[in-house]
Motif scaffolding. Structure first.
Motif, PDB file in Angstrom:
ATOM      1  N   LYS A   1       0.833  -1.204   0.000  1.00  0.00           N
ATOM      2  CA  LYS A   1       0.000   0.000   0.000  1.00  0.00           C
ATOM      3  C   LYS A   1       0.868   1.254   0.000  1.00  0.00           C
ATOM      4  CE  LYS A   1      -2.283   2.863   3.119  1.00  0.00           C
ATOM      5  NZ  LYS A   1      -1.318   3.602   3.753  1.00  0.00           N
ATOM      6  N   GLN A   2       1.946   1.261   0.796  1.00  0.00           N
ATOM      7  CA  GLN A   2       2.805   2.446   0.869  1.00  0.00           C
ATOM      8  C   GLN A   2       3.483   2.733  -0.461  1.00  0.00           C
ATOM      9  OE1 GLN A   2       2.756   4.627   3.352  1.00  0.00           O
ATOM     10  NE2 GLN A   2       3.985   5.881   1.989  1.00  0.00           N
TER      11      GLN A   2
ATOM     12  N   ARG B   1      -7.186   0.428  -1.803  1.00  0.00           N
ATOM     13  CA  ARG B   1      -8.041  -0.349  -2.706  1.00  0.00           C
ATOM     14  C   ARG B   1      -7.238  -0.934  -3.871  1.00  0.00           C
ATOM     15  NH1 ARG B   1     -13.202   1.287  -6.326  1.00  0.00           N
ATOM     16  NH2 ARG B   1     -13.873  -0.844  -6.741  1.00  0.00           N
ATOM     17  N   ILE B   2      -6.353  -0.143  -4.448  1.00  0.00           N
ATOM     18  CA  ILE B   2      -5.543  -0.627  -5.571  1.00  0.00           C
ATOM     19  C   ILE B   2      -4.682  -1.808  -5.124  1.00  0.00           C
ATOM     20  CG2 ILE B   2      -3.621  -0.037  -7.110  1.00  0.00           C
ATOM     21  CD1 ILE B   2      -4.915   2.852  -7.186  1.00  0.00           C
ATOM     22  N   ALA B   3      -4.017  -1.688  -3.981  1.00  0.00           N
ATOM     23  CA  ALA B   3      -3.183  -2.777  -3.473  1.00  0.00           C
ATOM     24  C   ALA B   3      -4.016  -4.033  -3.239  1.00  0.00           C
ATOM     25  CB  ALA B   3      -2.470  -2.349  -2.191  1.00  0.00           C
ATOM     26  N   ARG B   4      -5.231  -3.868  -2.709  1.00  0.00           N
ATOM     27  CA  ARG B   4      -6.110  -5.016  -2.461  1.00  0.00           C
ATOM     28  C   ARG B   4      -6.545  -5.671  -3.765  1.00  0.00           C
ATOM     29  NH1 ARG B   4     -11.245  -3.426  -1.110  1.00  0.00           N
ATOM     30  NH2 ARG B   4     -10.299  -1.899   0.231  1.00  0.00           N
ATOM     31  N   LEU B   5      -6.930  -4.870  -4.744  1.00  0.00           N
ATOM     32  CA  LEU B   5      -7.364  -5.419  -6.029  1.00  0.00           C
ATOM     33  C   LEU B   5      -6.225  -6.173  -6.719  1.00  0.00           C
ATOM     34  CD1 LEU B   5      -9.518  -2.457  -7.405  1.00  0.00           C
ATOM     35  CD2 LEU B   5     -10.351  -4.726  -6.730  1.00  0.00           C
ATOM     36  N   VAL B   6      -5.026  -5.627  -6.665  1.00  0.00           N
ATOM     37  CA  VAL B   6      -3.870  -6.291  -7.276  1.00  0.00           C
ATOM     38  C   VAL B   6      -3.577  -7.603  -6.545  1.00  0.00           C
ATOM     39  CG1 VAL B   6      -1.385  -6.100  -7.689  1.00  0.00           C
ATOM     40  CG2 VAL B   6      -2.890  -4.190  -8.264  1.00  0.00           C
ATOM     41  N   ALA B   7      -3.646  -7.583  -5.227  1.00  0.00           N
ATOM     42  CA  ALA B   7      -3.420  -8.807  -4.451  1.00  0.00           C
ATOM     43  C   ALA B   7      -4.457  -9.875  -4.788  1.00  0.00           C
ATOM     44  CB  ALA B   7      -3.445  -8.495  -2.959  1.00  0.00           C
ATOM     45  N   ASP B   8      -5.651  -9.436  -5.154  1.00  0.00           N
ATOM     46  CA  ASP B   8      -6.730 -10.360  -5.530  1.00  0.00           C
ATOM     47  C   ASP B   8      -6.622 -10.821  -6.980  1.00  0.00           C
ATOM     48  OD1 ASP B   8      -7.766 -10.229  -2.982  1.00  0.00           O
ATOM     49  OD2 ASP B   8      -9.353  -8.801  -3.495  1.00  0.00           O
TER      50      ASP B   8
ATOM     51  N   ALA C   1      -6.876  -2.109 -11.886  1.00  0.00           N
ATOM     52  CA  ALA C   1      -7.107  -1.734 -10.489  1.00  0.00           C
ATOM     53  C   ALA C   1      -7.085  -0.216 -10.323  1.00  0.00           C
ATOM     54  CB  ALA C   1      -6.054  -2.384  -9.597  1.00  0.00           C
ATOM     55  N   ILE C   2      -6.135   0.439 -10.975  1.00  0.00           N
ATOM     56  CA  ILE C   2      -6.049   1.897 -10.880  1.00  0.00           C
ATOM     57  C   ILE C   2      -7.258   2.548 -11.543  1.00  0.00           C
ATOM     58  CG2 ILE C   2      -4.752   3.927 -11.649  1.00  0.00           C
ATOM     59  CD1 ILE C   2      -2.192   2.198 -11.326  1.00  0.00           C
TER      60      ILE C   2
END
Length: 87
Positions: A5-6, A38-45, A52-53
Protein backbone atom coordinates in the motif's frame (compact mmCIF):
# COMPACT_ATOMS: atom_id res chain seq x y z
CA UNK A 1 1.40 -9.91 -8.02
CA UNK A 2 1.42 -8.11 -4.74
CA UNK A 3 2.35 -4.52 -4.06
CA UNK A 4 2.57 -2.68 -0.78
CA UNK A 5 0.00 0.00 0.00
CA UNK A 6 2.80 2.45 0.87
CA UNK A 7 4.47 1.86 -2.50
CA UNK A 8 1.18 2.55 -4.28
CA UNK A 9 0.53 5.62 -2.14
CA UNK A 10 3.93 7.21 -2.72
CA UNK A 11 3.69 6.53 -6.46
CA UNK A 12 0.18 7.99 -6.69
CA UNK A 13 1.33 11.07 -4.80
CA UNK A 14 4.42 11.45 -6.98
CA UNK A 15 2.47 11.23 -10.24
CA UNK A 16 -0.62 13.02 -8.81
CA UNK A 17 -2.90 11.78 -11.59
CA UNK A 18 -5.80 14.04 -10.59
CA UNK A 19 -3.70 17.18 -10.00
CA UNK A 20 -4.49 17.40 -6.28
CA UNK A 21 -1.21 19.16 -5.51
CA UNK A 22 -0.04 16.58 -2.96
CA UNK A 23 3.58 16.12 -1.97
CA UNK A 24 5.24 12.80 -1.20
CA UNK A 25 7.49 14.37 1.43
CA UNK A 26 4.59 15.74 3.51
CA UNK A 27 4.33 13.39 6.52
CA UNK A 28 0.65 14.13 7.12
CA UNK A 29 -0.32 13.92 3.46
CA UNK A 30 -3.18 11.49 3.04
CA UNK A 31 -4.26 12.33 -0.48
CA UNK A 32 -4.74 9.10 -2.41
CA UNK A 33 -4.53 6.96 0.77
CA UNK A 34 -7.95 5.36 0.25
CA UNK A 35 -7.19 4.78 -3.40
CA UNK A 36 -3.83 3.16 -2.55
CA UNK A 37 -5.46 0.69 -0.15
CA UNK A 38 -8.04 -0.35 -2.71
CA UNK A 39 -5.54 -0.63 -5.57
CA UNK A 40 -3.18 -2.78 -3.47
CA UNK A 41 -6.11 -5.02 -2.46
CA UNK A 42 -7.36 -5.42 -6.03
CA UNK A 43 -3.87 -6.29 -7.28
CA UNK A 44 -3.42 -8.81 -4.45
CA UNK A 45 -6.73 -10.36 -5.53
CA UNK A 46 -5.34 -10.85 -9.05
CA UNK A 47 -6.52 -7.73 -10.85
CA UNK A 48 -4.00 -6.24 -13.31
CA UNK A 49 -2.50 -3.00 -11.97
CA UNK A 50 -3.85 -0.89 -14.84
CA UNK A 51 -7.39 -2.16 -14.26
CA UNK A 52 -7.11 -1.73 -10.49
CA UNK A 53 -6.05 1.90 -10.88
CA UNK A 54 -8.69 2.73 -13.46
CA UNK A 55 -11.61 1.14 -11.62
CA UNK A 56 -10.52 2.75 -8.35
CA UNK A 57 -10.21 6.22 -9.85
CA UNK A 58 -13.50 5.80 -11.73
CA UNK A 59 -15.20 5.01 -8.41
CA UNK A 60 -13.39 7.57 -6.25
CA UNK A 61 -13.45 10.46 -8.73
CA UNK A 62 -15.59 9.97 -11.85
CA UNK A 63 -15.92 7.49 -14.69
CA UNK A 64 -13.33 7.97 -17.40
CA UNK A 65 -11.21 10.45 -15.45
CA UNK A 66 -7.94 8.73 -16.34
CA UNK A 67 -8.90 8.40 -20.01
CA UNK A 68 -8.91 12.17 -20.42
CA UNK A 69 -6.12 13.36 -22.75
CA UNK A 70 -4.32 15.39 -20.07
CA UNK A 71 -4.21 12.45 -17.62
CA UNK A 72 -3.53 9.50 -19.93
CA UNK A 73 0.22 10.19 -20.33
CA UNK A 74 0.65 10.45 -16.54
CA UNK A 75 -1.08 7.09 -16.08
CA UNK A 76 1.20 5.50 -18.66
CA UNK A 77 4.30 6.92 -16.93
CA UNK A 78 3.04 5.69 -13.56
CA UNK A 79 2.50 2.18 -14.94
CA UNK A 80 5.93 2.25 -16.57
CA UNK A 81 7.43 3.28 -13.23
CA UNK A 82 5.88 0.22 -11.55
CA UNK A 83 7.20 -2.05 -14.30
CA UNK A 84 10.72 -0.73 -13.67
CA UNK A 85 10.50 -1.27 -9.90
CA UNK A 86 12.21 -4.51 -8.86
CA UNK A 87 10.12 -7.01 -6.87
Amino acid sequence: MEIAKQEVLSTLQRFDLMGMGCRVDDPVESEYALEAVRIARLVADGRPLRDAIIVTFDDHFYAGCLAEPERRPHLERLLHDFEQTPD
